[in-house]
Design an enzyme around this catalytic site. Structure first.
Site, PDB file in Angstrom:
ATOM      1  N   TYR A   1       0.838  -1.212   0.000  1.00 26.14           N
ATOM      2  CA  TYR A   1       0.000   0.000   0.000  1.00 26.14           C
ATOM      3  C   TYR A   1       0.871   1.261   0.000  1.00 26.14           C
ATOM      4  CZ  TYR A   1      -3.831   3.091   1.508  1.00 26.14           C
ATOM      5  OH  TYR A   1      -4.767   4.097   1.599  1.00 26.14           O
TER       6      TYR A   1
ATOM      7  N   LYS B   1       1.121   4.104  -2.976  1.00 28.95           N
ATOM      8  CA  LYS B   1       0.752   5.498  -2.765  1.00 28.95           C
ATOM      9  C   LYS B   1       1.947   6.445  -2.967  1.00 28.95           C
ATOM     10  CE  LYS B   1      -3.625   4.895  -1.779  1.00 28.95           C
ATOM     11  NZ  LYS B   1      -4.673   5.409  -2.683  1.00 28.95           N
TER      12      LYS B   1
HETATM   13  N1  LIG Z   1      -9.935   5.421   4.842  1.00 31.43           N
HETATM   14  C1  LIG Z   1      -8.710   5.807   5.136  1.00 31.43           C
HETATM   15  O1  LIG Z   1      -8.307   5.833   6.324  1.00 31.43           O
HETATM   16  C2  LIG Z   1      -7.767   6.236   4.041  1.00 31.43           C
HETATM   17  C3  LIG Z   1      -6.549   6.813   4.429  1.00 31.43           C
HETATM   18  C4  LIG Z   1      -5.660   7.229   3.440  1.00 31.43           C
HETATM   19  C5  LIG Z   1      -5.974   7.069   2.108  1.00 31.43           C
HETATM   20  N2  LIG Z   1      -7.170   6.493   1.762  1.00 31.43           N
HETATM   21  C6  LIG Z   1      -7.413   6.349   0.336  1.00 31.43           C
HETATM   22  O2  LIG Z   1      -8.620   7.021  -0.015  1.00 31.43           O
HETATM   23  C7  LIG Z   1      -9.250   6.348  -1.105  1.00 31.43           C
HETATM   24  C8  LIG Z   1     -10.669   6.002  -0.728  1.00 31.43           C
HETATM   25  O3  LIG Z   1     -10.633   5.137   0.389  1.00 31.43           O
HETATM   26  P1  LIG Z   1     -11.904   4.787   1.282  1.00 31.43           P
HETATM   27  O4  LIG Z   1     -11.434   4.746   2.666  1.00 31.43           O
HETATM   28  O5  LIG Z   1     -13.060   5.609   0.888  1.00 31.43           O
HETATM   29  O6  LIG Z   1     -12.116   3.269   0.817  1.00 31.43           O
HETATM   30  P2  LIG Z   1     -13.450   2.429   0.563  1.00 31.43           P
HETATM   31  O7  LIG Z   1     -13.029   1.012   0.608  1.00 31.43           O
HETATM   32  O8  LIG Z   1     -14.548   2.891   1.464  1.00 31.43           O
HETATM   33  O9  LIG Z   1     -13.825   2.847  -0.930  1.00 31.43           O
HETATM   34  C9  LIG Z   1     -13.039   2.491  -2.036  1.00 31.43           C
HETATM   35  C10 LIG Z   1     -13.924   2.328  -3.245  1.00 31.43           C
HETATM   36  O10 LIG Z   1     -13.086   1.927  -4.349  1.00 31.43           O
HETATM   37  C11 LIG Z   1     -13.779   0.922  -5.075  1.00 31.43           C
HETATM   38  N3  LIG Z   1     -12.836   0.092  -5.823  1.00 31.43           N
HETATM   39  C12 LIG Z   1     -11.981  -0.840  -5.321  1.00 31.43           C
HETATM   40  N4  LIG Z   1     -11.306  -1.441  -6.322  1.00 31.43           N
HETATM   41  C13 LIG Z   1     -11.723  -0.868  -7.477  1.00 31.43           C
HETATM   42  C14 LIG Z   1     -11.391  -1.066  -8.836  1.00 31.43           C
HETATM   43  N5  LIG Z   1     -10.487  -1.986  -9.218  1.00 31.43           N
HETATM   44  N6  LIG Z   1     -12.017  -0.306  -9.771  1.00 31.43           N
HETATM   45  C15 LIG Z   1     -12.939   0.609  -9.393  1.00 31.43           C
HETATM   46  N7  LIG Z   1     -13.308   0.829  -8.116  1.00 31.43           N
HETATM   47  C16 LIG Z   1     -12.708   0.098  -7.162  1.00 31.43           C
HETATM   48  C17 LIG Z   1     -14.528   0.134  -4.002  1.00 31.43           C
HETATM   49  O11 LIG Z   1     -15.597  -0.638  -4.541  1.00 31.43           O
HETATM   50  C18 LIG Z   1     -14.983   1.222  -3.044  1.00 31.43           C
HETATM   51  O12 LIG Z   1     -16.262   1.731  -3.364  1.00 31.43           O
HETATM   52  C19 LIG Z   1      -8.379   5.130  -1.413  1.00 31.43           C
HETATM   53  O13 LIG Z   1      -7.490   5.431  -2.463  1.00 31.43           O
HETATM   54  C20 LIG Z   1      -7.621   4.920  -0.124  1.00 31.43           C
HETATM   55  O14 LIG Z   1      -6.402   4.245  -0.319  1.00 31.43           O
HETATM   56  C21 LIG Z   1      -8.056   6.085   2.689  1.00 31.43           C
END
Ligand SMILES: NC(=O)c1ccc[n+]([C@@H]2O[C@H](COP(=O)([O-])OP(=O)(O)OC[C@H]3O[C@@H](n4cnc5c(N)ncnc54)[C@H](O)[C@@H]3O)[C@@H](O)[C@H]2O)c1
Length: 247
Positions: free
Chosen positions: A153, A157
């Site tokens: 991960y 990123k």
């Molecule tokens: N939640 C956190 O703490 C956090 C922290 C830092 C970064 N992020 C980043 O923020 C972004 C959103 O994360 P989140 O927490 O909302 O996650 P989440 O799991 O709630 O949502 C991610 C979405 O991406 C979709 N997805 C997954 N694989 C896919 C693919 N191959 N094609 C199309 N869609 C796909 C999923 O179906 C889901 O709806 C991500 O890039 C994540 O890495 C999240």
């Protein structure tokens, strides 16, 4: 209305941070392509936007598939006539210590988070250039600073940040700005499985002592997607309650 008459495609918008971005952008006047691999999630967000008086379509597909990415961009342009904003938000984690990490877990995370971002940016270049320019907002993570059990991960990123900086140079002439939001711990499906005591431990290390709400992250995406950031490109904004400061 900071996105009046704009058309935005948001990946992974069927839930979590992507859903918050889609709803916030629609509220600012944009027409939205709600992209996700999860049909049910995307349909729910499209309905929520329509209920609030906005316009959106579901764009279903896998961001790791080049042909699908081209098709999804085309679907938005066919429906709304142009593409002004692309938010690469789709992301996954498959945590494991390196000692035990399978090649499959490594590949899956790099494919969705890094290759997916690359493919969507490539697919958007033509239509955005034709629109006279545009805004791309990528999504990194606090994990770029290193996190036990997240080598795949973290590497994906960190790759997104390198990609963002290079694209900001390559896309400046067609007037496309490329920036990146790096969220800290945020209350979504991705963090829902963390046991409560571990969550408390994580929160205690965050200067603001809490996880972010998805809309608090989406506000940063809105800054990069709107004219408020008209002279900003190649930048990374940490939205993390202060945890990256002083580390
Ligand atoms: N939640 C956190 O703490 C956090 C922290 C830092 C970064 N992020 C980043 O923020 C972004 C959103 O994360 P989140 O927490 O909302 O996650 P989440 O799991 O709630 O949502 C991610 C979405 O991406 C979709 N997805 C997954 N694989 C896919 C693919 N191959 N094609 C199309 N869609 C796909 C999923 O179906 C889901 O709806 C991500 O890039 C994540 O890495 C999240």
């Amino acid at each position: 209305m900071r996105l009046k008459d704009k058309v935005a495609l948001i990946t992974g918008a069927g839930g979590g941070i992507g859903e918050a971005i889609a709803i916030m952008f629609a509220g600012q006047g944009a027409k939205i392509g709600v992209q996700d691999i999860n049909e049910e999630g995307a349909a729910k967000v499209v309905a929520a936007i329509a209920d609030a008086g906005g316009e959106a379509i579901a764009v279903i597909g896998d961001v790791t598939d080049k042909a699908a990415c081209e098709q999804m961009v085309k679907a938005v342009v066919d429906k709304f006539g142009k593409l002004n904003v692309l938010v690469n938000n789709a992301g996954i984690n498959k945590d494991s210590m390196v000692k035990k990490m399978s090649e499959e877990k490594w590949d899956m995370v790099i494919d969705v988070n890094l290759k997916g971002t690359f493919l969507m940016c490539q697919a958007a270049l033509g239509p955005m250039s034709e629109a006279g320019g545009g805004k791309i907002v990528n999504t990194a993570s606090i994990g770029v600073l290193g996190n036990m059990g997240q080598a795949n991960y973290s590497a994906s990123k960190a790759g997104v940040i390198g990609l963002t900086k290079t694209l900001s140079l390559e896309f400046a002439r067609p007037k496309i700005s490329v920036n990146c939001v790096a969220p800290g711990a945020t209350e979504t499906q991705m963090t829902a499985g963390i046991p409560e005591d571990i969550k408390k431990g994580i929160s205690s290390k965050i200067p603001m002592r809490r996880f972010a709400a998805p809309a608090e992250i989406a506000s940063a995406h809105l800054f990069f997607a709107s004219d408020d950031s008209s002279y900003v490109t190649g930048q990374v904004l940490f939205v993390d309650g202060g945890i990256s400061v002083g580390l």
